[in-house]
Write a protein that holds these residues in place. Sequence first.
Motif, mmCIF file in Angstrom:
data_model
loop_
_atom_site.group_PDB
_atom_site.id
_atom_site.type_symbol
_atom_site.label_atom_id
_atom_site.label_comp_id
_atom_site.label_asym_id
_atom_site.label_seq_id
_atom_site.Cartn_x
_atom_site.Cartn_y
_atom_site.Cartn_z
ATOM 1 N N GLY A 62 0.835 -1.206 0.000
ATOM 2 C CA GLY A 62 0.000 0.000 0.000
ATOM 3 C C GLY A 62 0.864 1.249 0.000
ATOM 4 O O GLY A 62 0.582 2.219 -0.720
ATOM 5 N N HIS A 63 1.921 1.209 0.790
ATOM 6 C CA HIS A 63 2.818 2.364 0.866
ATOM 7 C C HIS A 63 3.477 2.632 -0.488
ATOM 8 O O HIS A 63 3.551 3.781 -0.937
ATOM 9 C CB HIS A 63 3.878 2.109 1.944
ATOM 10 N N THR A 65 2.323 1.973 -3.379
ATOM 11 C CA THR A 65 1.320 2.554 -4.288
ATOM 12 C C THR A 65 1.108 4.035 -3.978
ATOM 13 O O THR A 65 1.046 4.876 -4.887
ATOM 14 C CB THR A 65 -0.008 1.784 -4.174
ATOM 15 N N LEU A 66 1.025 4.359 -2.689
ATOM 16 C CA LEU A 66 0.816 5.763 -2.316
ATOM 17 C C LEU A 66 2.020 6.622 -2.684
ATOM 18 O O LEU A 66 1.858 7.778 -3.102
ATOM 19 C CB LEU A 66 0.508 5.879 -0.820
ATOM 20 N N THR A 69 1.700 7.346 -6.342
ATOM 21 C CA THR A 69 0.674 8.364 -6.657
ATOM 22 C C THR A 69 1.152 9.757 -6.224
ATOM 23 O O THR A 69 0.860 10.754 -6.889
ATOM 24 C CB THR A 69 -0.680 8.038 -6.010
ATOM 25 N N ARG A 70 1.909 9.809 -5.136
ATOM 26 C CA ARG A 70 2.448 11.104 -4.676
ATOM 27 C C ARG A 70 3.457 11.648 -5.702
ATOM 28 O O ARG A 70 3.455 12.827 -6.028
ATOM 29 C CB ARG A 70 3.137 10.913 -3.319
ATOM 30 N N LYS A 73 1.690 12.995 -8.652
ATOM 31 C CA LYS A 73 1.154 14.339 -8.402
ATOM 32 C C LYS A 73 2.276 15.369 -8.494
ATOM 33 O O LYS A 73 2.126 16.419 -9.141
ATOM 34 C CB LYS A 73 0.473 14.381 -7.033
ATOM 35 N N HIS A 78 -1.328 13.985 -12.289
ATOM 36 C CA HIS A 78 -2.587 13.559 -11.680
ATOM 37 C C HIS A 78 -3.803 13.973 -12.503
ATOM 38 O O HIS A 78 -4.845 13.349 -12.404
ATOM 39 C CB HIS A 78 -2.686 14.052 -10.235
#
Length: 114
Positions: A62-63, A65-66, A69-70, A73, A78
């Motif tokens: 999960g980390h 993936t985040l 995504t960060r 951005k 994004h």
Amino acid sequence: MADCIFCKIARKEIPAKLVYEDRQVVAFEDINPQAPVHTLVVPKSHFPTLNDVGAEEEGLLGHMTLVATRIAKDKGLHATGYRVVANCLEGAGQSVFHIHLHLLGGRRFTWPPG
Ligand code: AMP
């Protein structure tokens, strides 16, 4: 792992264009980019393939993936879109046997992938 190229990058034993680092992961630019943005998100712990990751690593996945995504951005992807890919085993195109996410963006992508 001693012989693993991504472990060596994570330990700063070989150079890479690092874009992010924390306790669990590093992210760096792919040496052979397939898109204007091609960044790899790599855990500091060594797992050869996604098949080797157990339920106890749910938080790490999960980390990763985040973090992807960060970075997307931060790189202004994004709004236009981006792709996050993990290849598992040679049949899917895996060439480095230390799990990683590819963050790809800055151009249009087709589906299904080749
Ligand atoms: P995969 O084929 O999914 O295992 O992805 C491995 C990726 O690692 C490929 O896109 C390679 O271009 C990239 N790669 C291999 N060695 C390096 C390196 N030393 N620094 C940055 N990227 C690398």
